[in-house]
Design a protein around this motif. Sequence first.
Motif, PDB file in Angstrom:
ATOM      1  N   THR A 192       0.804  -1.218   0.000  1.00  0.00           N
ATOM      2  CA  THR A 192       0.000   0.000   0.000  1.00  0.00           C
ATOM      3  C   THR A 192       0.841   1.275   0.000  1.00  0.00           C
ATOM      4  OG1 THR A 192      -1.825  -1.157   1.093  1.00  0.00           O
ATOM      5  CG2 THR A 192      -1.811   1.253   1.213  1.00  0.00           C
ATOM      6  N   PRO A 193       1.902   1.408   0.833  1.00  0.00           N
ATOM      7  CA  PRO A 193       2.713   2.631   0.763  1.00  0.00           C
ATOM      8  C   PRO A 193       3.297   2.886  -0.624  1.00  0.00           C
ATOM      9  CG  PRO A 193       3.233   1.400   2.753  1.00  0.00           C
ATOM     10  CD  PRO A 193       2.362   0.517   1.919  1.00  0.00           C
ATOM     11  N   LEU A 194       3.737   1.831  -1.288  1.00  0.00           N
ATOM     12  CA  LEU A 194       4.279   1.991  -2.639  1.00  0.00           C
ATOM     13  C   LEU A 194       3.183   2.444  -3.596  1.00  0.00           C
ATOM     14  CD1 LEU A 194       6.663   1.702  -4.568  1.00  0.00           C
ATOM     15  CD2 LEU A 194       6.032  -0.707  -4.874  1.00  0.00           C
ATOM     16  N   MET A 195       1.988   1.890  -3.450  1.00  0.00           N
ATOM     17  CA  MET A 195       0.867   2.298  -4.292  1.00  0.00           C
ATOM     18  C   MET A 195       0.541   3.779  -4.095  1.00  0.00           C
ATOM     19  SD  MET A 195      -2.667   2.999  -3.904  1.00  0.00           S
ATOM     20  CE  MET A 195      -3.190   2.039  -2.479  1.00  0.00           C
ATOM     21  N   LEU A 197       2.526   6.109  -2.984  1.00  0.00           N
ATOM     22  CA  LEU A 197       3.633   6.914  -3.508  1.00  0.00           C
ATOM     23  C   LEU A 197       3.533   7.058  -5.021  1.00  0.00           C
ATOM     24  CD1 LEU A 197       6.333   8.311  -2.650  1.00  0.00           C
ATOM     25  CD2 LEU A 197       7.468   6.184  -3.298  1.00  0.00           C
ATOM     26  N   LEU A 198       3.244   5.970  -5.713  1.00  0.00           N
ATOM     27  CA  LEU A 198       3.086   6.024  -7.170  1.00  0.00           C
ATOM     28  C   LEU A 198       1.887   6.883  -7.553  1.00  0.00           C
ATOM     29  CD1 LEU A 198       3.825   2.292  -8.051  1.00  0.00           C
ATOM     30  CD2 LEU A 198       5.243   4.259  -8.643  1.00  0.00           C
ATOM     31  N   PHE A 199       0.813   6.795  -6.777  1.00  0.00           N
ATOM     32  CA  PHE A 199      -0.378   7.591  -7.076  1.00  0.00           C
ATOM     33  C   PHE A 199      -0.078   9.083  -6.981  1.00  0.00           C
ATOM     34  CE2 PHE A 199      -4.137   9.910  -5.626  1.00  0.00           C
ATOM     35  CZ  PHE A 199      -5.035   9.601  -6.630  1.00  0.00           C
ATOM     36  N   ARG A 575      -4.168  19.162 -10.326  1.00  0.00           N
ATOM     37  CA  ARG A 575      -4.279  18.869  -8.897  1.00  0.00           C
ATOM     38  C   ARG A 575      -2.979  18.265  -8.367  1.00  0.00           C
ATOM     39  NH1 ARG A 575      -8.374  19.043  -5.560  1.00  0.00           N
ATOM     40  NH2 ARG A 575      -9.833  19.432  -7.265  1.00  0.00           N
ATOM     41  N   GLN A 576      -2.300  17.471  -9.177  1.00  0.00           N
ATOM     42  CA  GLN A 576      -1.032  16.901  -8.746  1.00  0.00           C
ATOM     43  C   GLN A 576       0.000  17.996  -8.498  1.00  0.00           C
ATOM     44  OE1 GLN A 576       1.338  14.641 -11.628  1.00  0.00           O
ATOM     45  NE2 GLN A 576       1.696  13.075 -10.069  1.00  0.00           N
ATOM     46  N   LEU A 597      10.249  10.000  -6.521  1.00  0.00           N
ATOM     47  CA  LEU A 597       9.656   8.667  -6.592  1.00  0.00           C
ATOM     48  C   LEU A 597      10.709   7.596  -6.330  1.00  0.00           C
ATOM     49  CD1 LEU A 597       7.062   7.092  -7.217  1.00  0.00           C
ATOM     50  CD2 LEU A 597       7.709   7.106  -9.612  1.00  0.00           C
ATOM     51  N   ALA A 598      11.893   7.746  -6.936  1.00  0.00           N
ATOM     52  CA  ALA A 598      12.963   6.766  -6.720  1.00  0.00           C
ATOM     53  C   ALA A 598      13.398   6.752  -5.260  1.00  0.00           C
ATOM     54  CB  ALA A 598      14.148   7.086  -7.631  1.00  0.00           C
TER      55      ALA A 598
END
Length: 697
Positions: A192-195, A197-199, A575-576, A597-598
Amino acid sequence: MVNSTGINVCKLWHCMASKKPVIAPSQTAIHWLMVTLTIIAIPHFFYQPLWVALIFLLMMGWRVMHSWRGWLLPADKRLLKVLHSISAVLTIVLVFYSYGITIGRDAGVALLTTMAAFKIVEVKSLRDYYLSCFMGFFLVITHFFFNQSIPIVILMLLNVILLTSCLITANETDSSAKNRVKQASVMVLQATPLMLLLFVLFPRISGPIWGLPNDALDIPDSLPDSMTLGEVPPRNSAISGMSDDITIGNISQLTQSDAIAFRVKFENNQFPDRQNLYWRGPVLWHTDGKRWLPLNDNQKRLDKPLQIHVTGESTSYSITLEPHDRRWLFALDFPTTYPTTMQTQLTADGELNSREAIKQRVQYQLSSHNQYQFNPEMDGYLGYGLSLPDDRHPRSQRLARDLVEKSESSEAYIESVLDYFRQQNFSYSLTPPALRGDTIDQFLFETRQGFCEHYAASFTVLMRAAGIPARIVTGYQGGDINPVDQILTVRQRDAHAWTEVWLPNKGWIRIDPTSAVSSNRVDFGIGDLLPAERRSPRAIANNDRLVEMWQSAKNNWDALNSAWDMWVVSYGPERQLDLLKKLGMHQPDWQKMISWLALGIALIFSWIAWTTLRLKSVSQDKVQRIYQQFCAKLARLDIVRQPNEGPEDFALRAQQALPAYQQQIATISELYLHSRYRGDAVEEDFFDSVKQFKPHH
């Protein structure tokens, strides 16, 4: 001879070694996957033709009968394999027959759903099993082409957990279903944290997902008159909503739709009076006596700049507009500032349009004035506003001449027409009788029942017949304010039509003839005209306390959905960028986002590795502590473990000393070795075995 024999032996050994044994998944794993795929596919049955559900259930039933009655599968007999392949090809042909050769959402989902079912009867090896699982993951994604609401996201998250547990089941046959689901949930939770972060950080692009065609947006290529987007009305009826034309008389029943048209957030929560909540949309000019149409693009070209004179304070607000595949942008009448990022333009007749069709949810900022003069000196389109078809509406034109003779001015004539509506037993009805022949004359002099379109069209005809330029403006009126988040929601049922008339030195003036017949429509909204069972469930309609609780729950749910739509579903490039600026990223661009992101991915994986090792260390310490409790129980019976004695040797000595407990000692020692040295997840069984071990002589 020896060399030849040696070569043959080597060839035989090579053939035997190269032929890997086929590892078949357990029946438990296959049954678990069948149930999971069925749960995933069921929501698609509501969007797809009946044959998709029949083929899916037929294939699942075949696999069930294989387990229950021993039916042969395609891999068991060549003829069945041929028939199965032919059926798959015919299904592909059926998809092309139903949807054509255009690649779109519906055809793709139908094909994937049926192919997942065909694959389940082919599963004989782990490779087939894994492929079916991966098809299930793709099938999960396709649900978001139809629905992106919170309930469907929760359901799909559960399906992901079930699919992950299917993969675990294929490799751990001896673990319980509860443990498999628990382990899959932990894995999804770790991801979930990775998801997230990608979002947040993955660069967003404008436009609909993957450039899908209209069927992926629930938007038809063309809309029947007054039909709400994405819905099909019953025969001889329509659903309230927006269209770029109006046809009077064909509709005998107006179905109220609760579908959201747009949401509005007012600056500082300064809401205008409900009487001023007119949301301007398409403007209609041309009529053949029954149908009303807008100007074409060439006619809307601005020959002269618009003259907009405003007084009073402006109202600032933002609109989150649902996709409708048209260029209309709605604004509070009358918009004075509007967005430039969307290449927005205000046409000569006051329409606010985007250069591109609205194919995804958009948000834009505006300000409006409710006190204004629109082209008060001259308007180049007045000729269109006086045109009436030849030999139509004779009774209406006679009425106009009679009222003109009795009126001293254009303003007095307008008031006389409104008095005619008030005094001649007209009524507002969502189920007016159908009109035939000259629809305007029949409505004004015979039926006298209708909704806003009837009154706007007939009033416009009476204005033009008296030489007063007039046009129909369509849009929405009103909206519901949610007290939880202070957002005004405008629904398709709030669709409305009114008239604008042009007077010298005053310009275009809004006149709403519907308010002369039903002031409640404007003062309280369309919802107040609905029966009580439409406003609240029939079972609680007569209980004020239950109605209040139901309304409170509905408001909170609407507020949650509004936040979800704006911050998740509508999370686009603008919005991003706003969010990243608030998080401290100055002038964010894709290079900075990739760097963040990396870094975030590295930190997340480091955290997962650290927590995994820590939990394993804690688990190992607990295993050792429980084993020491086991040794302490034996020590009370003078069976003391020596410092140089391993677990297996100690177990053998304890079994010899306590023959009655040989099985328990063997089980505890085996579980300890599996948990301590092999890393198997059998800690709970080990703990329970030691707890139940109570030896005595």
